[in-house]
Design an enzyme around this catalytic site. Structure first.
Site, PDB file in Angstrom:
ATOM      1  N   LYS A   1      24.342 -37.006 -40.540  1.00  0.00           N
ATOM      2  CA  LYS A   1      22.941 -36.770 -41.036  1.00  0.00           C
ATOM      3  C   LYS A   1      22.212 -36.208 -40.088  1.00  0.00           C
ATOM      4  O   LYS A   1      22.163 -36.342 -38.859  1.00  0.00           O
ATOM      5  CB  LYS A   1      22.580 -38.540 -41.254  1.00  0.00           C
ATOM      6  CG  LYS A   1      21.136 -38.388 -42.119  1.00  0.00           C
ATOM      7  CD  LYS A   1      20.729 -39.685 -42.263  1.00  0.00           C
ATOM      8  CE  LYS A   1      19.121 -39.844 -42.935  1.00  0.00           C
ATOM      9  NZ  LYS A   1      18.756 -41.386 -42.993  1.00  0.00           N
TER      10      LYS A   1
ATOM     11  N   SER B   1      17.328 -42.387 -47.528  1.00  0.00           N
ATOM     12  CA  SER B   1      17.306 -40.835 -47.056  1.00  0.00           C
ATOM     13  C   SER B   1      18.628 -40.301 -46.502  1.00  0.00           C
ATOM     14  O   SER B   1      18.623 -39.269 -46.309  1.00  0.00           O
ATOM     15  CB  SER B   1      16.047 -41.118 -45.877  1.00  0.00           C
ATOM     16  OG  SER B   1      16.737 -41.810 -44.781  1.00  0.00           O
TER      17      SER B   1
ATOM     18  N   SER C   1      18.271 -47.239 -46.520  1.00  0.00           N
ATOM     19  CA  SER C   1      18.666 -45.567 -46.665  1.00  0.00           C
ATOM     20  C   SER C   1      19.819 -45.461 -46.222  1.00  0.00           C
ATOM     21  O   SER C   1      20.260 -44.238 -46.233  1.00  0.00           O
ATOM     22  CB  SER C   1      17.610 -44.875 -45.330  1.00  0.00           C
ATOM     23  OG  SER C   1      16.392 -44.742 -45.876  1.00  0.00           O
TER      24      SER C   1
END
Length: 516
Positions: free
Chosen positions: A116, A196, A220
């Site tokens: 990420k 996210s 997330s």
């Protein structure tokens, strides 16, 4: 599927591996690539790959090339991968040398991993999705990246995310960032991937890497995992180092592993925490004697509840005792969490920005967004930034009382529920069916199941439970502090018994979707 040789680090999970293979053909990437790897990338596990690499029937170079080829072929539909690492094939070649010499560094040696893009990498940009950080890369790797490199993993690239990990606007659109644009759900392309860690989850669903790293403050990791039909583990707070990860709150943030199966998730967690994965992960053969509390959450709708009913039936058939529970204090947690995060974000983002080129603190970041039109192409707001700037400091007694009450009530909500019913875990839906992505409207964020474990710092894991039409729904499992290994072991059996994973079909639309 190939030669299965023994490896000490795999022996404890070989039986489970045999039950998790050949579930579909989402990994088909063209005749040439498939024959090079000799496996379905959608279902193959790390233990299998390591067996083949140990026997010489597969190389990390071939595996890495197959994933890079799949990114080129499939990711234009999804927008999940921001950039690939130009050194990936060099890293893979070095792993091949170690395999030939019998000097591998562990179960992740030669395994392609996506990160990420709020996880620092010294040789690749780390932006948190914001143009404010799109210049020079950080000076050093995040601690989790150092562990992955030390374990021989191939850093394949960086994934898109909800900008600033979904902590910028009142009505954000998950999976959108100014750097990467909008990530799409591979099952239905006009639906949202949740945030996210949206890019990490969507990339895994589309078989663009073997594993990925996500981060979570509240939901997330586990919501994107559930909504994209993969596995995501939010570790106990402090189990995995947060050094070098763009923060929201040191009181709740954690990086964690995501994969298409629990085996790979557990092996990756072991590397991230610096432990022996095989020793930490030993799933039972069934659920006989296990007690699971089912928190139904009817607010997510009757179709999700029907998925939970089917999951309950299968868990019971596997020997588990399942009883319905409702953890206490949830309304109060909802009242307190957000104001506490505002104060913590101001403190922690200022400390992080001081280590990077660009805005030096939150006030400068707000000004950057105001004058940068590209930061406003999906949603213009930065209300959370502005509220955080005005929030009381973390030295304020009112804030400190708030966080103390949050810590107490969140831990009690899980511990008291587990103790009152003698439970091994609490289960709940991880997500609603994916809503239609809409920049103007923003997200449907009614996903309360992640909050108790997130605020308490306790572990949670989402595994595929079923679908509403084409849209995956995950089963979220929670347990007590530092019960990560036990929770993953239980999740592995639940994954096998639910047998809910299926390949995405990349449908352009599926008709009207859930709306807030």
């Amino acid at each position: 599927m190939g030669l299965m040789r023994r490896m000490d680090a795999i022996a404890l999970i070989a039986a489970l591996a045999a039950g998790s293979l050949m579930l579909g053909n989402s990994g088909a990437i063209g005749r040439e690539s498939a024959s090079t790897v000799g496996a379905d990338l959608g279902t193959v596990t790390i233990p299998e790959l390591q067996d083949w690499m140990s026997s010489g029937s597969l190389t990390s170079s071939a595996l890495t090339a197959a994933y890079l080829g799949r990114i080129r072929a499939v990711d234009p539909k999804l927008n999940a991968v921001l950039r690939t690492d130009p050194t990936a094939m060099v890293q893979a070649a070095a792993s091949d040398v170690r395999h030939r010499r019998g000097a591998t560094l562990g179960p992740l040696d030669g395994i392609p991993v996506l990160l990420k893009d709020n996880v620092n990498t010294r040789d690749l940009p780390t932006t948190a999705g914001s143009l404010a950080l799109a210049g020079r890369p950080p000076r050093s790797d995040a601690a989790v990246v150092s562990r992955l490199r030390d374990a021989g993993a191939v850093i394949l690239g960086k994934t898109n995310l909800s900008e600033w990990a979904n902590f910028r606007a009142d009505t954000p659109t998950s999976g959108w960032s100014a750097v990467g644009g909008q990530t799409r759900n591979p099952y239905v392309l006009d639906r949202n991937p949740c945030g996210s860690s949206s890019g990490s989850a969507a990339a895994l669903a589309a078989s663009l890497a073997q594993v990925a790293i996500g981060t979570e403050t509240d939901g997330s990791i586990v919501c994107p995992a559930g909504m994209n039909g993969v596995v995501g583990h939010k570790p106990s707070l402090g189990l995995v180092s947060q050094e070098g990860v763009v923060p929201i709150s040191a009181e709740q943030d954690t990086a964690g592993p995501m994969a298409r199966n629990v085996i790979d998730t557990a092996l990756t967690l072991a590397v991230l925490q610096g432990a022996d994965g095989a020793a930490a992960f030993s799933p039972p053969m069934n659920l006989r004697g296990k007690r699971i509390g089912l928190w139904r959450l009817p607010v997510l709708g009757p179709e999700v509840d029907a998925v939970m009913t089917r999951a309950e039936e299968r868990l019971r058939a596997a020997g588990a005792e399942v009883l319905e529970v409702t953890p206490s204090y949830q309304d109060r947690l909802g009242e307190l969490e957000f104001p506490a995060l505002l104060s913590e974000f101001h403190r922690d983002i200022d400390a992080y920005l001081a280590t990077r080129e660009g805005p030096r603190d939150l006030a400068e970041l707000i000004e950057f967004n105001r004058r940068t039109s590209a930061e406003q192409t999906c949603f213009a707001g930065q209300e959370l930034f502005e509220q955080a700037l005005a929030a009381p400091p973390t030295t304020d007694p009112q804030y400190q009382a708030m966080r103390a009450e949050l810590a107490d009530l969140s831990r009690r909500s899980i511990d008291e529920t587990l103790a009152a019913h003698h439970l091994d875990a609490i289960a709940s839906p991880a997500n609603p069916p994916a809503w239609t992505t809409d920049c103007e409207r923003g997200d449907d964020d009614v996903i309360p199941s992640s909050t108790p474990a997130a605020v308490a710092g306790f572990p949670s894991v989402s595994v595929p439970a079923g679908s509403v039409g084409e849209l995956p729904v995950g089963l979220l499992l929670m347990a007590g502090y530092r019960q990560d290994a036990e929770l993953l072991s239980l999740a592995a059996v639940a994954e096998r018994e639910l047998n809910a994973w299926r390949a995405p079909r990349y449908l352009p639309t599926a008709g009207p979707g859930p709306t807030p």
